[in-house]
Design an enzyme around this catalytic site. Structure first.
Site, PDB file in Angstrom:
ATOM      1  N   GLY A  10       1.285 -23.146  -9.506  1.00  0.00           N
ATOM      2  CA  GLY A  10       1.345 -22.483  -8.115  1.00  0.00           C
ATOM      3  C   GLY A  10       1.950 -23.246  -6.954  1.00  0.00           C
ATOM      4  N   ARG A  14      -1.063 -23.413   1.514  1.00  0.00           N
ATOM      5  CA  ARG A  14      -2.091 -23.483   2.789  1.00  0.00           C
ATOM      6  C   ARG A  14      -2.997 -25.089   2.851  1.00  0.00           C
ATOM      7  NH1 ARG A  14      -5.249 -18.123   0.606  1.00  0.00           N
ATOM      8  NH2 ARG A  14      -4.075 -18.970  -1.362  1.00  0.00           N
ATOM      9  N   GLY A  96      -6.100 -24.679 -12.722  1.00  0.00           N
ATOM     10  CA  GLY A  96      -6.251 -25.981 -12.095  1.00  0.00           C
ATOM     11  C   GLY A  96      -6.970 -26.034 -10.812  1.00  0.00           C
ATOM     12  N   ASP A  97      -7.090 -24.828 -10.211  1.00  0.00           N
ATOM     13  CA  ASP A  97      -7.818 -25.201  -8.988  1.00  0.00           C
ATOM     14  C   ASP A  97      -9.263 -24.656  -8.780  1.00  0.00           C
ATOM     15  OD1 ASP A  97      -7.358 -22.453  -9.112  1.00  0.00           O
ATOM     16  OD2 ASP A  97      -6.477 -22.127  -6.938  1.00  0.00           O
ATOM     17  N   TYR A 340     -19.326 -63.378   4.576  1.00  0.00           N
ATOM     18  CA  TYR A 340     -18.397 -62.720   3.690  1.00  0.00           C
ATOM     19  C   TYR A 340     -18.113 -63.805   2.428  1.00  0.00           C
ATOM     20  CZ  TYR A 340     -13.891 -61.770   1.600  1.00  0.00           C
ATOM     21  OH  TYR A 340     -12.792 -61.715   0.741  1.00  0.00           O
ATOM     22  N   TYR A 361      -8.417 -67.217   1.577  1.00  0.00           N
ATOM     23  CA  TYR A 361      -6.991 -66.576   1.843  1.00  0.00           C
ATOM     24  C   TYR A 361      -6.127 -67.353   2.760  1.00  0.00           C
ATOM     25  CZ  TYR A 361      -3.351 -63.011   2.393  1.00  0.00           C
ATOM     26  OH  TYR A 361      -2.202 -62.282   2.521  1.00  0.00           O
TER      27      TYR A 361
HETATM   28  C1  UD1 Z   1      -6.035 -15.360  -9.984  1.00  0.00           C
HETATM   29  C2  UD1 Z   1      -6.274 -14.070 -10.697  1.00  0.00           C
HETATM   30  C3  UD1 Z   1      -7.497 -13.288  -9.999  1.00  0.00           C
HETATM   31  C4  UD1 Z   1      -8.680 -14.177 -10.224  1.00  0.00           C
HETATM   32  C5  UD1 Z   1      -8.510 -15.452  -9.519  1.00  0.00           C
HETATM   33  C6  UD1 Z   1      -9.604 -16.555  -9.696  1.00  0.00           C
HETATM   34  C7  UD1 Z   1      -4.094 -13.188 -11.403  1.00  0.00           C
HETATM   35  C8  UD1 Z   1      -3.162 -12.402 -11.292  1.00  0.00           C
HETATM   36  N1  UD1 Z   1      -5.146 -13.184 -10.672  1.00  0.00           N
HETATM   37  O1  UD1 Z   1      -5.689 -15.076  -8.738  1.00  0.00           O
HETATM   38  O2  UD1 Z   1      -7.668 -12.320 -10.751  1.00  0.00           O
HETATM   39  O3  UD1 Z   1      -9.810 -13.680  -9.407  1.00  0.00           O
HETATM   40  O4  UD1 Z   1      -7.164 -16.336  -9.992  1.00  0.00           O
HETATM   41  O5  UD1 Z   1      -9.389 -17.534  -9.125  1.00  0.00           O
HETATM   42  O6  UD1 Z   1      -4.236 -13.975 -12.416  1.00  0.00           O
HETATM   43  N2  UD1 Z   1      -0.301 -20.575 -11.363  1.00  0.00           N
HETATM   44  C9  UD1 Z   1       1.082 -20.990 -11.952  1.00  0.00           C
HETATM   45  N3  UD1 Z   1       1.992 -20.149 -12.023  1.00  0.00           N
HETATM   46  C10 UD1 Z   1       2.251 -19.101 -11.414  1.00  0.00           C
HETATM   47  C11 UD1 Z   1       0.943 -18.555 -10.594  1.00  0.00           C
HETATM   48  C12 UD1 Z   1      -0.015 -19.246 -10.532  1.00  0.00           C
HETATM   49  O7  UD1 Z   1       0.783 -21.799 -12.604  1.00  0.00           O
HETATM   50  O8  UD1 Z   1       3.323 -18.555 -11.452  1.00  0.00           O
HETATM   51  C13 UD1 Z   1      -1.639 -21.137 -11.252  1.00  0.00           C
HETATM   52  C14 UD1 Z   1      -1.785 -21.456  -9.865  1.00  0.00           C
HETATM   53  O9  UD1 Z   1      -1.600 -22.794  -9.822  1.00  0.00           O
HETATM   54  C15 UD1 Z   1      -3.177 -21.569 -10.056  1.00  0.00           C
HETATM   55  C16 UD1 Z   1      -3.578 -20.344 -10.930  1.00  0.00           C
HETATM   56  O10 UD1 Z   1      -2.375 -20.124 -11.747  1.00  0.00           O
HETATM   57  O11 UD1 Z   1      -3.889 -22.700 -10.627  1.00  0.00           O
HETATM   58  C17 UD1 Z   1      -4.056 -19.287 -10.309  1.00  0.00           C
HETATM   59  O12 UD1 Z   1      -2.852 -18.710  -9.717  1.00  0.00           O
HETATM   60  P1  UD1 Z   1      -3.391 -18.166  -8.054  1.00  0.00           P
HETATM   61  O13 UD1 Z   1      -2.036 -17.710  -7.229  1.00  0.00           O
HETATM   62  O14 UD1 Z   1      -4.284 -18.911  -7.308  1.00  0.00           O
HETATM   63  O15 UD1 Z   1      -4.126 -16.992  -8.500  1.00  0.00           O
HETATM   64  P2  UD1 Z   1      -4.959 -15.849  -7.538  1.00  0.00           P
HETATM   65  O16 UD1 Z   1      -4.566 -15.215  -6.553  1.00  0.00           O
HETATM   66  O17 UD1 Z   1      -6.118 -16.959  -7.149  1.00  0.00           O
HETATM   67 CA    CA Z   2      -6.266 -19.343  -6.727  1.00  0.00          CA
END
Ligand code: UD1
Ligand code: CA
Length: 433
Positions: A10, A14, A96-97, A340, A361
């Site tokens: 993703g 932010r 991953g987050d 040191y 050094y």
């Molecule tokens: C997502 C969930 C939500 C949940 C939340 C928990 C969906 C639609 N929603 O929302 O229900 O409550 O996580 O934290 O799944 N990512 C990709 N590719 C993409 C989009 C996202 O790899 O195209 C990855 C992001 O890097 C991230 C994770 O998927 O690590 C979640 O994506 P993010 O956009 O953060 O979803 P949330 O809106 O947090």
């Molecule tokens: Ca998220």
């Protein structure tokens, strides 16, 4: 067998950073590595990372799938599916987050035998952006609606989706092609799988976990909050394992800090990576310690700085305003004040006087200082490396030592003192107005 997919492609606008979000550090370790560490505890057969093109390089040793354009979590999993080994009957999906996830939550998820299991959390307020989990009368999850797609009434729901799932591979293959992007974000939502599975009569299940474990990190304020949560966890773990922390809220650990029983850490101490402390060690206030091994019964600080692969052997003592870098300090040796010590090998029972500096050094290369057992280095000595000081040597205070010294010798390397009787009185009289 279990295959794990970690979503990390993703955008992370932010964070306002040149560094991709999942590489920001928590306790010295990139966020994504925390997720990897936790997931490894359930012994998956394989781990697949979905990354953006710019991030792929960071994960060389791993199986990665590149998502060129982030079209949603459902799309990301669809791409990863091609990399899922045919021996894997189940797939666990994580984000991953969310680095605060506990391995025991993943274990509980892994133990579930349902067709699709998700992790949910009790939400404290309506001020969030999670998906909302709706259940049937038997408390089976039947649908997830993203907060941004939910009506005001639906938003009252307090059951949030943690974004962690386990699903049978065959079911995943059956349902993924059915996803569409008719929603507020115009994305393929992975969360729609829940409704699709439920409507087709599959066994859906959810387990509950603490909201704290799933705090997403989207900006630096949330990053700092996550750091605080992790530090509190580590403080708690250390204390329960028998380490005394004086004012724990002022002590900061690294993800890999190890401390033995009955050691005592004073306030305002920070640990960088690779610190291993044995039992009965005292760290006095205001020390910064990284890349150091500290053996039993050693005392460090206050205000000491240890770094660069340092070893303090049993019973040695490093005092205030002493920096030790890349050195070994032998058993029962002491450097108690304002020194040191860099690139040195100090033997046993050596006393290093206040203000001693190893001059390691020359502007181009670092050189080594060896000080053998039982030597006594007088205060304010400058030891110009490379240099070996034999056993039992005494170096007079204030000496600048430029050559190696044989055992048991005395070194006086300073200008000889001259005394001129009454010179000061005469000087004052001469200059008096
Ligand atoms: C997502 C969930 C939500 C949940 C939340 C928990 C969906 C639609 N929603 O929302 O229900 O409550 O996580 O934290 O799944 N990512 C990709 N590719 C993409 C989009 C996202 O790899 O195209 C990855 C992001 O890097 C991230 C994770 O998927 O690590 C979640 O994506 P993010 O956009 O953060 O979803 P949330 O809106 O947090
Ligand atoms: Ca998220």
């Amino acid at each position: 067998m279990l295959s794990v997919i970690i979503l990390a492609a993703g955008q992370s606008k932010r964070m306002n950073s040149k560094v991709p979000k999942v590489l920001h550090l928590l306790g010295g370790l990139p966020m994504i590595q925390h997720v990897l560490k936790s997931v490894q505890k359930v012994n998956p057969y394989q781990i697949i990372l979905v990354t953006s093109p710019s991030l792929a390089i960071e994960f060389k040793g791993h199986t990665t799938v590149i998502q060129e354009v982030p079209k949603g979590t459902g799309h990301a999993v669809e791409l990863a599916l091609a990399a899922v080994d045919e021996k894997a009957s189940e797939v666990m999906i994580l984000c991953g987050d969310t680095p605060l996830i506990h391995p025991h939550t993943l274990q509980t998820l892994n133990d579930s035998e349902a067709d699709l299991t998700l992790v949910s959390m009790r939400l404290q307020s309506q001020n969030h952006a999670y998906g909302l989990v709706f259940q049937d009368i038997k408390e089976k999850p039947k649908q997830i609606i993203e907060f941004k797609d939910a009506t005001t009434t639906q938003r009252q729901i307090r059951s949030g989706n943690a974004g962690v799932y386990k699903i049978k591979t065959s079911l995943l293959k059956e349902l993924l092609p059915l996803l569409n992007n008719n929603n507020a974000a115009s994305e393929y939502y992975l969360t729609d799988l829940v409704g699709l599975a439920y409507d087709r009569g599959y066994h859906t299940h959810m387990i509950e976990a603490e909201e704290e474990e799933f705090q997403g990190i989207n900006n630096r304020v949330e990053l700092a909050k996550a750091e605080m949560i992790l530090q509190n966890r580590w403080r708690h773990e250390k204390m329960m394992a028998g380490v005394t922390l004086v004012q724990p809220e002022t002590i900061f650990f690294s993800h890999d800090t190890e401390i033995g029983k009955d050691s005592r850490i004073g306030p305002f101490v920070t640990f960088g990576e690779k610190v291993c402390i044995q039992e009965d060690v005292t760290i006095l206030p205001y020390c910064h310690i990284e890349h150091a091994t500290i053996e039993e019964g050693v005392s460090v600080g206050p205000f000491a700085h240890l770094r660069g692969n340092t070893l303090l052997q049993k019973g040695s003592s490093i005092g205030n305003f002493v920096e030790v870098k890349g050195s070994k300090i032998g058993k029962k040796s002491k450097a108690k004040h304002l020194s040191y010590i860099g690139d040195a090998e100090v033997g046993e029972k050596v006393n290093i006087g206040a203000g001693t500096v190893t001059c390691n050094y020359d502007g181009f290369k670092k050189s080594k200082t060896v000080i053998k057992d039982g030597s006594m280095i007088g205060a304010n000595a400058s030891l110009i490396a490379p240099l070996t000081i034999g056993e039992g040597v005494i170096i007079a205070a204030g000496s600048t030592v430029t050559e190696s010294v044989p055992e048991n010798a005395l070194v006086v390397a300073r200008s000889v003192q001259t005394i001129k009787p009454n010179w000061a009185t005469k000087f004052r009289q001469k200059n008096k107005k």
